[in-house]
Design a protein around this motif. Structure first.
Motif, mmCIF file in Angstrom:
data_model
loop_
_atom_site.group_PDB
_atom_site.id
_atom_site.type_symbol
_atom_site.label_atom_id
_atom_site.label_comp_id
_atom_site.label_asym_id
_atom_site.label_seq_id
_atom_site.Cartn_x
_atom_site.Cartn_y
_atom_site.Cartn_z
ATOM 1 N N TYR A 174 0.808 -1.216 0.000
ATOM 2 C CA TYR A 174 0.000 0.000 0.000
ATOM 3 C C TYR A 174 0.845 1.272 0.000
ATOM 4 O O TYR A 174 0.380 2.323 -0.468
ATOM 5 C CB TYR A 174 -0.965 -0.031 1.187
ATOM 6 C CG TYR A 174 -2.026 -1.096 0.995
ATOM 7 C CD1 TYR A 174 -3.017 -0.941 0.034
ATOM 8 C CD2 TYR A 174 -2.008 -2.273 1.742
ATOM 9 C CE1 TYR A 174 -3.970 -1.919 -0.171
ATOM 10 C CE2 TYR A 174 -2.953 -3.258 1.547
ATOM 11 C CZ TYR A 174 -3.940 -3.083 0.580
ATOM 12 O OH TYR A 174 -4.876 -4.061 0.372
ATOM 13 N N LEU A 175 2.078 1.198 0.479
ATOM 14 C CA LEU A 175 2.975 2.345 0.341
ATOM 15 C C LEU A 175 3.302 2.614 -1.121
ATOM 16 O O LEU A 175 3.304 3.768 -1.576
ATOM 17 C CB LEU A 175 4.262 2.102 1.141
ATOM 18 C CG LEU A 175 4.179 2.276 2.657
ATOM 19 C CD1 LEU A 175 5.497 1.867 3.310
ATOM 20 C CD2 LEU A 175 3.851 3.739 3.001
ATOM 21 N N GLU A 221 1.434 1.704 -3.632
ATOM 22 C CA GLU A 221 0.203 2.181 -4.268
ATOM 23 C C GLU A 221 -0.005 3.670 -3.993
ATOM 24 O O GLU A 221 -0.394 4.432 -4.892
ATOM 25 C CB GLU A 221 -0.988 1.376 -3.757
ATOM 26 C CG GLU A 221 -2.280 1.683 -4.497
ATOM 27 C CD GLU A 221 -3.398 0.732 -4.124
ATOM 28 O OE1 GLU A 221 -4.434 0.752 -4.817
ATOM 29 O OE2 GLU A 221 -3.252 -0.026 -3.147
ATOM 30 N N ASP A 222 0.258 4.087 -2.765
ATOM 31 C CA ASP A 222 0.144 5.514 -2.442
ATOM 32 C C ASP A 222 1.151 6.342 -3.243
ATOM 33 O O ASP A 222 0.832 7.451 -3.713
ATOM 34 C CB ASP A 222 0.393 5.726 -0.946
ATOM 35 C CG ASP A 222 -0.768 5.255 -0.092
ATOM 36 O OD1 ASP A 222 -1.879 5.114 -0.629
ATOM 37 O OD2 ASP A 222 -0.554 5.009 1.115
ATOM 38 N N ASP A 259 -0.168 6.693 -6.698
ATOM 39 C CA ASP A 259 -1.267 7.665 -6.728
ATOM 40 C C ASP A 259 -0.726 9.099 -6.691
ATOM 41 O O ASP A 259 -1.245 9.992 -7.375
ATOM 42 C CB ASP A 259 -2.193 7.443 -5.521
ATOM 43 C CG ASP A 259 -2.991 6.155 -5.633
ATOM 44 O OD1 ASP A 259 -3.140 5.630 -6.758
ATOM 45 O OD2 ASP A 259 -3.457 5.661 -4.586
ATOM 46 N N TRP A 260 0.311 9.313 -5.869
ATOM 47 C CA TRP A 260 0.883 10.656 -5.744
ATOM 48 C C TRP A 260 1.611 11.085 -7.011
ATOM 49 O O TRP A 260 1.523 12.247 -7.427
ATOM 50 C CB TRP A 260 1.839 10.672 -4.559
ATOM 51 C CG TRP A 260 2.618 11.952 -4.433
ATOM 52 C CD1 TRP A 260 2.192 13.108 -3.857
ATOM 53 C CD2 TRP A 260 3.946 12.188 -4.919
ATOM 54 N NE1 TRP A 260 3.175 14.071 -3.948
ATOM 55 C CE2 TRP A 260 4.258 13.531 -4.605
ATOM 56 C CE3 TRP A 260 4.882 11.408 -5.590
ATOM 57 C CZ2 TRP A 260 5.478 14.092 -4.934
ATOM 58 C CZ3 TRP A 260 6.098 11.968 -5.918
ATOM 59 C CH2 TRP A 260 6.393 13.298 -5.589
ATOM 60 N N GLY A 288 0.128 -1.271 -7.778
ATOM 61 C CA GLY A 288 0.178 0.186 -7.670
ATOM 62 C C GLY A 288 -0.085 0.907 -8.980
ATOM 63 O O GLY A 288 -0.691 1.979 -8.982
ATOM 64 N N LYS A 331 -7.259 -2.536 2.534
ATOM 65 C CA LYS A 331 -7.706 -1.840 1.322
ATOM 66 C C LYS A 331 -9.072 -1.199 1.550
ATOM 67 O O LYS A 331 -9.324 -0.074 1.101
ATOM 68 C CB LYS A 331 -7.766 -2.820 0.153
ATOM 69 C CG LYS A 331 -8.186 -2.177 -1.157
ATOM 70 C CD LYS A 331 -8.130 -3.149 -2.317
ATOM 71 C CE LYS A 331 -8.492 -2.462 -3.629
ATOM 72 N NZ LYS A 331 -8.431 -3.390 -4.788
ATOM 73 N N ARG A 358 -8.884 1.824 4.084
ATOM 74 C CA ARG A 358 -8.354 3.027 3.445
ATOM 75 C C ARG A 358 -9.455 3.782 2.705
ATOM 76 O O ARG A 358 -9.313 4.961 2.406
ATOM 77 C CB ARG A 358 -7.219 2.658 2.495
ATOM 78 C CG ARG A 358 -5.918 2.299 3.208
ATOM 79 C CD ARG A 358 -5.045 1.381 2.362
ATOM 80 N NE ARG A 358 -4.767 1.902 1.045
ATOM 81 C CZ ARG A 358 -3.730 2.688 0.733
ATOM 82 N NH1 ARG A 358 -2.889 3.033 1.690
ATOM 83 N NH2 ARG A 358 -3.537 3.101 -0.491
#
Length: 586
Positions: free
Chosen positions: A260-261, A263-264, A267-268, A332, A431, A434
């Motif tokens: 998830y890091l 994936e973040d 996203d960023w 991601g 997931k 979040r």
């Protein structure tokens, strides 16, 4: 007897569920066959090999002038195909799939859009075929679940049955694609339904067995991984397996965090259209595949080689880090595929590295490093998904070795406890959290969570003696307004219920065939699912929905005698009091 001719609604409902479970299992089995064919086809088209993870840095047979550099472009090409497909037709097909099914079962009554099965199959096959480092289980769970939901939608079944059909589809998909019928059952019960109700368990087993038979007819009766047999050499190894369980639990939790890091971070970093994101990110994934071609697709060949002791510890650790990175990057950038197989891979590398280290330190005590690899597979999955029963069953079906069950159970339980101590969420529930969805809190917020049937039951209508003639029973039922009445013997012992429908049908038959007609209500008595005064209302509601008439007797949990009557109106009173009307399902 007349009971055979008239039958009961409950019996018919049970047989209907058996038929529906068979149909869902058959559909999930056929879906698994089609899905695996799609993966093989796309893998061959994009790489020119049956499984590029076993080909090393070979060139594409039809693009030899590119050499191994074609893997830089394969994920890009795949992303250009499945990115627009997912964005246009089913955004829920993005990612690893299982959380979406858990959400549908817990909060949407099991409703999943039918198009998800088709889009998920194509998108995931394209993703894995073009190099995405993900597994088959997430897609096949979502595919099978969507099939079960579609069937339930066509037949307009109640929500409780819809949830069961979704779980049947998930179990069938797992059973067929991995040739692991027990794993399919426990995966569906432990992760999808999150309970082990008897009726649900029976339906899921039927579906899983059916799908497994279909899968074996197509793929043969072999496990999806070919692993050698291992055993425990001495009792001291149990302590080492316990240490491995804790370590693998930490690694499984670490995999969840990194996933998830990344994936973040994606996203960023991404500012373009979502449909183009998989293709753009595919360049990064291609770079990882160029450095470590063993990460192409699921990567089972590398897993088998590691467990069989063909790699040195340095390369095993490199594969561990590489899999975490490749899978996280695949998800991601918007890829579609599961995380179950990657967690097994990561666990196998963790266990094998641990076993090699122990063997170097103490060859006599350490034993075969492959045994640690097998145990690490289950422990890492348990640490990530916190599904210990599924983890044990999966590894047992892989190996068929009972001798390794004890250390496996020890390591898996310790991995689960370690993960639970360090984190509230699993790789699946995180997931959803979040997105602001807490499945556990949603369950506790239910107006039925802390209410028992005894709290809402109405006064018990006057029971009918078992020797009551049918004409007299018909009059009593007409006056009661309940559509069903409890039946007791001369000593007040509960026998079941008799419904107005059964009596009316029996009287109608009696006019034409007096020799076969029953003469008392005892011949028409049905025994519905037992509801006691201590039964949670959430469980009693399921029995109420499947019962004939407008209510059910509530039994004393000690004596078994009827003490009250549960009706739909009583349940509606609870929902209205707790504000259910203001909380529509989205």
């Amino acid at each position: 007897m007349q009971r055979t001719r008239v039958g009961s609604r409950r019996s018919r409902a049970q047989w209907d569920l058996v038929v529906l479970a068979l149909i869902v299992g058959l559909g999930a089995g056929l879906g698994a066959i089609a899905f695996r064919w799609l993966i093989r086809t796309f893998t061959w088209l994009f790489s020119g090999h049956q499984d590029y993870a076993a080909a090393g840095r070979a060139a594409h047979p039809h693009l030899p002038w590119l050499g191994p550099w074609f893997v830089l472009l394969a994920p890009v090409a795949g992303g250009l195909l499945y990115g627009p497909l997912v964005q246009r037709f089913a955004e829920e097909a993005r990612g690893h799939g299982v959380p979406e099914v858990m959400y549908a079962v817990a909060l949407r009554g099991g409703r999943i859009a039918p198009r998800v099965s088709v889009v998920k199959a194509l998108a995931s096959a394209l993703c894995m075929g073009s190099g995405g480092s993900v597994g088959r289980e997430g897609p096949i769970v979502q595919i099978g679940s969507a099939l079960g939901s579609a069937l339930g939608g066509v037949l307009k079944v109640p929500e409780s049955r819809m949830r069961m059909l979704v779980a049947c589809g998930a179990a069938g998909g797992i059973a067929a694609t991995f040739n692991a019928p027990l794993a399919g059952v426990f995966f569906a019960m432990e992760l999808i339904l999150r309970d082990f109700a008897v009726e649900s368990f029976g339906a899921v087993v039927i579906s899983s067995v059916t799908a497994s038979v279909v899968g074996r007819a197509a793929f043969g009766d072999t496990a999806f991984l070919a692993l050698p047999a291992f055993h425990v050499d001495n009792l001291v190894q149990y302590l080492l397996f316990a240490v491995l369980g804790v370590a693998a639990g930490v690694v499984g939790l670490g995999f969840t965090r990194v996933l998830y890091l990344v994936e973040d971070a994606c996203d960023w970093a991404w500012r373009g259209p979502e449909w183009l994101r998989p293709a753009a990110g595919g360049l990064l994934l291609g770079g990882v595949l160029l450095a470590l071609p063993e990460m192409y697709g699921v990567g089972y060949p590398a897993l088998e080689n590691a467990v069989e002791g063909r790699y040195l510890i340095g390369f095993v650790l490199l594969l561990l880090v590489g899999k975490v990175l490749a899978t996280s990057l695949t998800i991601g950038i918007g890829g579609s595929g599961g995380v179950f197989a990657p967690s097994l891979f990561i666990g196998a590398m963790t266990g094998t590295a641990f076993g090699i280290l122990v063997h170097h330190l103490s060859p006599a005590m350490g034993g075969n490093a492959g045994a640690y690899g097998l145990v690490g597979m289950g422990a890492a999955f348990a640490g990530a998904a916190r599904a210990p029963i599924t983890a044990v069953v999966v590894l047992f079906e892989l190996t068929g070795e009972y001798s390794i069950i004890l250390p496996m159970m020890l390591a898996i339980v310790l991995a689960t406890l370690t993960s639970r101590a360090l984190s509230r969420d699993t790789i699946y529930t995180l997931k959803l959290r979040r997105r602001g969805i807490d499945l556990d809190q949603a369950h506790h917020d239910s107006p039925f969570a802390a209410v028992s049937a005894g709290h809402v039951m109405e006064p018990l209508p006057t029971p009918l003696p078992a020797d009551t003639p049918l004409p007299q029973a018909a009059d009593s039922l007409a006056l009661s307004g309940h559509g069903a009445l409890p039946v007791t013997d001369c000593e007040g012992r509960y026998h079941g219920v008799v419904t107005a429908r059964a009596v009316a049908e029996a009287l109608a038959v009696a006019r034409t065939d007096l020799s076969q007609s029953p003469v008392t209500v005892e011949d028409l008595t049905e025994v519905p699912q037992a509801v006691t005064d201590g039964t949670p209302l959430s469980a009693a509601l399921h029995a109420l929905v499947t019962a004939d008439g407008t209510g059910l007797p509530v039994l004393d949990h000690g004596s078994g005698k009827p003490v009250g009557w549960l009706t739909h109106q009583a349940v509606l009173g609870v929902t209205a009091t707790n504000g259910m009307w203001s909380r529509p399902i989205r």
